[in-house]
Design a protein around this motif. Structure first.
Motif, short mmCIF file in Angstrom:
data_model
loop_
_atom_site.label_atom_id
_atom_site.label_comp_id
_atom_site.label_asym_id
_atom_site.label_seq_id
_atom_site.Cartn_x
_atom_site.Cartn_y
_atom_site.Cartn_z
N ALA A 156 0.87 -1.70 -0.20
CA ALA A 156 -0.15 -0.02 0.03
C ALA A 156 0.82 0.96 -0.34
CB ALA A 156 -1.00 -0.07 1.33
N ILE A 157 1.03 1.88 -0.82
CA ILE A 157 1.14 3.82 -1.32
C ILE A 157 0.22 4.13 0.04
CG2 ILE A 157 2.27 6.11 -1.72
CD1 ILE A 157 0.62 2.25 -3.85
N PHE A 158 1.41 5.21 1.29
CA PHE A 158 0.88 6.21 2.50
C PHE A 158 0.77 7.61 1.60
CE2 PHE A 158 0.87 2.07 4.25
CZ PHE A 158 0.47 2.06 5.46
N LEU A 159 0.47 7.88 2.28
CA LEU A 159 0.33 9.19 1.45
C LEU A 159 0.25 11.26 2.12
CD1 LEU A 159 -1.15 8.89 -2.26
CD2 LEU A 159 1.04 9.69 -2.25
N ARG A 160 0.73 11.90 1.75
CA ARG A 160 0.90 12.78 2.72
C ARG A 160 0.29 14.04 1.81
NH1 ARG A 160 3.64 16.64 3.08
NH2 ARG A 160 6.51 15.83 3.81
N PRO A 161 -0.54 15.59 2.44
CA PRO A 161 -0.55 16.27 1.40
C PRO A 161 0.93 17.05 0.98
CG PRO A 161 -2.52 16.47 2.67
CD PRO A 161 -1.38 15.53 3.41
N GLU A 162 1.65 17.72 -0.04
CA GLU A 162 2.40 18.62 0.25
C GLU A 162 3.21 19.68 1.27
OE1 GLU A 162 3.80 18.89 -4.23
OE2 GLU A 162 1.72 20.02 -4.08
N GLY A 163 1.92 20.15 1.76
CA GLY A 163 2.20 21.25 2.63
C GLY A 163 1.54 20.61 4.65
#
Length: 70
Positions: free
Chosen positions: A47-54
């Motif tokens: 699975a890919i764990f992402l966060r917003p750029e800011g």
């Protein structure tokens, strides 16, 4: 560092930015790893764990096919 498949060699932890077409969001890959869906107890090994750029609330993408380089 985990990778998904040879055709997605650009997708790795710390990738500059990716577009999540399934959710219409843009984020930074934090890491790729195992995730168990709470509702189904189904395990996704990459699975890919992402966060917003800011910064902000992380989200998880179980299927990388919705992601494109951003």
């Amino acid at each position: 560092m985990a990778r998904i498949a040879p055709t997605t060699s650009w997708l790795r932890g710390g990738a500059v930015a990716v577009e999540d077409g399934g959710r219409g969001r843009r984020g930074i890959v934090q890491f790729i790893g195992e995730w168990e869906a709470p509702a189904t107890r189904r395990i996704t090994p990459c699975a890919i764990f992402l966060r917003p750029e800011g910064g902000g609330v992380e989200w998880i993408v179980a299927d990388h096919v919705t992601l494109t380089p951003g």
